[in-house]
Design a protein around this motif. Sequence first.
Motif, PDB file in Angstrom:
ATOM      1  N   GLU A 146      -7.793   1.872  29.145  1.00  0.00           N
ATOM      2  CA  GLU A 146      -9.823   1.499  29.654  1.00  0.00           C
ATOM      3  C   GLU A 146      -9.483   0.154  30.816  1.00  0.00           C
ATOM      4  N   ASN A 147      -8.323   0.069  31.453  1.00  0.00           N
ATOM      5  CA  ASN A 147      -8.666  -0.546  32.303  1.00  0.00           C
ATOM      6  C   ASN A 147      -8.113   0.818  33.834  1.00  0.00           C
ATOM      7  N   GLU A 148      -8.036   1.860  33.401  1.00  0.00           N
ATOM      8  CA  GLU A 148      -8.206   3.464  34.519  1.00  0.00           C
ATOM      9  C   GLU A 148      -9.299   3.665  33.891  1.00  0.00           C
ATOM     10  N   GLY A 149      -9.888   3.420  33.434  1.00  0.00           N
ATOM     11  CA  GLY A 149     -11.712   4.169  32.982  1.00  0.00           C
ATOM     12  C   GLY A 149     -11.243   4.753  31.952  1.00  0.00           C
ATOM     13  N   PHE A 150     -10.355   5.271  31.442  1.00  0.00           N
ATOM     14  CA  PHE A 150     -10.820   6.066  29.864  1.00  0.00           C
ATOM     15  C   PHE A 150     -11.698   5.388  28.683  1.00  0.00           C
ATOM     16  N   LYS A 151     -12.186   6.330  28.256  1.00  0.00           N
ATOM     17  CA  LYS A 151     -12.693   6.643  26.784  1.00  0.00           C
ATOM     18  C   LYS A 151     -11.477   6.734  25.930  1.00  0.00           C
ATOM     19  N   PHE A 152     -11.011   5.668  25.003  1.00  0.00           N
ATOM     20  CA  PHE A 152     -10.163   5.983  24.289  1.00  0.00           C
ATOM     21  C   PHE A 152     -10.027   5.518  22.299  1.00  0.00           C
ATOM     22  N   ILE A 153     -10.310   7.070  22.162  1.00  0.00           N
ATOM     23  CA  ILE A 153     -10.376   6.273  20.788  1.00  0.00           C
ATOM     24  C   ILE A 153      -9.601   6.946  19.724  1.00  0.00           C
ATOM     25  N   PHE A 154      -9.494   6.619  18.283  1.00  0.00           N
ATOM     26  CA  PHE A 154      -8.058   6.407  17.321  1.00  0.00           C
ATOM     27  C   PHE A 154      -9.098   6.889  16.368  1.00  0.00           C
ATOM     28  N   GLU A 155      -9.339   7.543  15.852  1.00  0.00           N
ATOM     29  CA  GLU A 155     -10.066   8.707  14.440  1.00  0.00           C
ATOM     30  C   GLU A 155      -9.037   8.808  13.874  1.00  0.00           C
ATOM     31  N   ALA A 156      -9.008   7.962  12.247  1.00  0.00           N
ATOM     32  CA  ALA A 156      -7.221   7.605  11.775  1.00  0.00           C
ATOM     33  C   ALA A 156      -8.333   8.258  10.174  1.00  0.00           C
ATOM     34  N   GLU A 157      -7.622   8.802   9.154  1.00  0.00           N
ATOM     35  CA  GLU A 157      -8.264   9.172   8.257  1.00  0.00           C
ATOM     36  C   GLU A 157      -7.621   7.860   7.540  1.00  0.00           C
ATOM     37  N   ASP A 158      -8.230   7.694   6.045  1.00  0.00           N
ATOM     38  CA  ASP A 158      -7.353   6.391   5.732  1.00  0.00           C
ATOM     39  C   ASP A 158      -6.674   7.103   4.390  1.00  0.00           C
ATOM     40  N   ASN A 159      -6.004   6.699   3.857  1.00  0.00           N
ATOM     41  CA  ASN A 159      -4.214   6.788   2.774  1.00  0.00           C
ATOM     42  C   ASN A 159      -4.210   7.982   3.237  1.00  0.00           C
ATOM     43  N   LEU A 160      -3.318   8.257   4.454  1.00  0.00           N
ATOM     44  CA  LEU A 160      -2.592   9.301   4.154  1.00  0.00           C
ATOM     45  C   LEU A 160      -1.242   9.533   3.493  1.00  0.00           C
ATOM     46  N   PRO A 161      -1.172  10.353   2.825  1.00  0.00           N
ATOM     47  CA  PRO A 161       0.492  10.312   2.520  1.00  0.00           C
ATOM     48  C   PRO A 161       1.997   9.737   3.898  1.00  0.00           C
ATOM     49  N   GLU A 162       2.861   9.123   3.360  1.00  0.00           N
ATOM     50  CA  GLU A 162       3.614   9.606   4.288  1.00  0.00           C
ATOM     51  C   GLU A 162       4.743  10.161   4.585  1.00  0.00           C
ATOM     52  N   ILE A 163       4.755  10.168   5.665  1.00  0.00           N
ATOM     53  CA  ILE A 163       5.687  11.537   5.926  1.00  0.00           C
ATOM     54  C   ILE A 163       7.495  10.544   6.652  1.00  0.00           C
ATOM     55  N   ASN A 164       8.347  11.920   6.452  1.00  0.00           N
ATOM     56  CA  ASN A 164       9.681  11.423   6.837  1.00  0.00           C
ATOM     57  C   ASN A 164       9.686  11.148   8.710  1.00  0.00           C
ATOM     58  N   ALA A 165       9.922  10.127   8.940  1.00  0.00           N
ATOM     59  CA  ALA A 165      10.191  10.334  10.340  1.00  0.00           C
ATOM     60  C   ALA A 165      11.057   8.788  10.834  1.00  0.00           C
ATOM     61  N   ASP A 166      11.412   9.318  12.407  1.00  0.00           N
ATOM     62  CA  ASP A 166      12.329   8.278  13.043  1.00  0.00           C
ATOM     63  C   ASP A 166      10.923   7.871  14.041  1.00  0.00           C
ATOM     64  N   SER A 167      10.544   6.939  13.883  1.00  0.00           N
ATOM     65  CA  SER A 167       9.419   5.718  14.333  1.00  0.00           C
ATOM     66  C   SER A 167       9.586   5.783  15.503  1.00  0.00           C
ATOM     67  N   GLU A 168      10.828   5.406  16.285  1.00  0.00           N
ATOM     68  CA  GLU A 168      11.436   5.316  17.609  1.00  0.00           C
ATOM     69  C   GLU A 168      10.707   6.516  18.395  1.00  0.00           C
ATOM     70  N   ALA A 169      11.244   7.295  17.429  1.00  0.00           N
ATOM     71  CA  ALA A 169      11.449   8.877  18.356  1.00  0.00           C
ATOM     72  C   ALA A 169       9.874   9.222  18.527  1.00  0.00           C
ATOM     73  N   LEU A 170       9.289   9.617  17.566  1.00  0.00           N
ATOM     74  CA  LEU A 170       7.792  10.074  16.865  1.00  0.00           C
ATOM     75  C   LEU A 170       7.323   8.943  17.890  1.00  0.00           C
ATOM     76  N   SER A 171       7.218   7.683  18.371  1.00  0.00           N
ATOM     77  CA  SER A 171       6.300   7.065  19.270  1.00  0.00           C
ATOM     78  C   SER A 171       6.416   7.329  20.461  1.00  0.00           C
ATOM     79  N   GLU A 172       7.786   7.472  21.002  1.00  0.00           N
ATOM     80  CA  GLU A 172       8.119   8.408  22.534  1.00  0.00           C
ATOM     81  C   GLU A 172       6.747   9.274  22.694  1.00  0.00           C
ATOM     82  N   ALA A 173       7.295  10.615  21.364  1.00  0.00           N
ATOM     83  CA  ALA A 173       6.846  11.136  21.769  1.00  0.00           C
ATOM     84  C   ALA A 173       5.111  11.458  21.603  1.00  0.00           C
ATOM     85  N   ILE A 174       4.920  11.072  21.341  1.00  0.00           N
ATOM     86  CA  ILE A 174       3.542  10.253  20.836  1.00  0.00           C
ATOM     87  C   ILE A 174       3.106   9.864  22.377  1.00  0.00           C
TER      88      ILE A 174
END
Length: 517
Positions: A385-413
């Motif tokens: 936002e500091n850089e002037g971006f409109k940053f939105i997160f639109e989440a659907e509630d109660n999603l099923p879980e997934i099998n993931a490596d949180s750290e690696a997935l964070s890096e990808a996102i």
Amino acid sequence: MNSTLKKIIIPLLLVVMLPAISYSVYELTSLNETEEMIEEIYVNQLNTVLNSINQYSDLVTAAWTSSLSVALENHQYDLTKLSMNELEPFLNLNRSIVQIVFVDNLDFQKYNLINTGSETGVEELKNIFQSNIEKIERLYRYIEGGYRKIEPLESDNEKTQFLTVIISDERQQVITILEINISTYIQETLRPVILEAAGEEFAIYCISNSDEYKFNFDETVDGKQPDVKSPLWLFPKYELGILLKGRTLSGLIAERTYTNLIIIIIMNLIIVTGVVIIYRTIRKEIKLAQIKSDFVSNVSHELRTPLALISMFAETLEMGRVRSEEKRNEYYQIISQESNRLSRIVNSILSFSKIEAGKRTYNFSLTDINKIVKQIYDNYKFHLENEGFKFIFEAEDNLPEINADSEALSEAIINLIDNAAKYSNDTKEIMLKTYQKNQNVILEVIDKGIGISKDDKEKIFDKFFRVSTGLVHNTKGTGLGLTIVKHVIDAHDAEIELDSKVNEGSTFRIFFKSVKT
Ligand code: ADP
């Protein structure tokens, strides 16, 4: 084509293609010649087979002449004394001889006629004798020269053949005329030789010139044209024909030509395919080498900018020149931001080298994707936002879980968000979206940036690849971000999809498999 590629491709074409093309052209032009040569050799061979049959006939008649000359010698050439009885064993053995006439001299005055079933009378014999007198005179001359020859005589009869030979000793000569039943001779004397010479592969037959009499010993070739014909020496009104069983000689030659042509075409196709594969491999390698060198210069540049900023602001702070607290805080923030940037670059290089070495490991556990995305969103919100971006997160509630490596997935996102920010122009808008569809949990990273062209879409996940035009040229990067994303997504057994339009923006969509609980 760049010059390195030219340097490789031109010698390659010269060394591989040129000889292949010249050889093929030579083969194609000489194909006809070769086939003609083969045909000639083949025809010669067939002629030799037919000659052997004629030579056999020569041997037979030579044997006849010898037997008759012995009989004449026994009576000191007194031809009137030769009787049917005496010649019976000889005639029984050679049933094709239906009449033998011994004539004293060219006047046909004194003669002895031994008939075993001929219908030809003396008058007719005399006529034939007269009409062939020149031939008989020639045989006399041969005898004087010490050469005995048996000659067929000309007559109208196609069923019988008159042969003449002069049998002699030092003092006297007897003109001997043999009347041969052609059919009996071919059926009894020649048949075994013809069958032997024909073998399994060929069929040989005899036919009269008028086509009226035909002796075919193999019904399978009835009505077929011969490949080669040759006169039957003994019976000038007949000829021998030989043909290949099953296929014709021209068919065989055409088949060979066709096979040779196919081989040449296949050989050339293989060579062309080989050259294309080599060309592509070389082009790919050269491109990779170029990309790698771009990568080194990009990375150096990427590292140099934050390092320069850190060192400049740290020095300013160190010298105590910054009086206001606000300014100092701003400088600390810059130093912290730039060191984060540095560590992100170094981390992505390390991540990539681990992937390349096949050493990257993942720790999977049941994870709520919204939790991961929310965490990243919170961390980056302030900065973007500091850089002037409109940053939105639109989440659907109660999603099923997934099998993931949180750290690696964070890096990808984070890599995807990083790109969304880097490749945005005036419309600074980034949206993160999570939702469920069928069995999938889906995450979208959407921007309204410069977009990616259709051609580049296929390549952006390749290592070191960077679009080489427009804004990308000015934006620094290593070309590793999406390679890491793809690797992480594959490890999660997930799929990544890209929707993008140049100048309108891009949507990276990841499909995770939900875990049923
Ligand atoms: P880089 O370090 O160059 O960003 P990446 O592997 O992350 O390397 O991306 C490869 C290329 O894909 C980028 O150089 C850029 O041209 C293109 N690209 C990636 N993300 C986007 C995006 N969101 N919008 C437009 N182009 C993108």
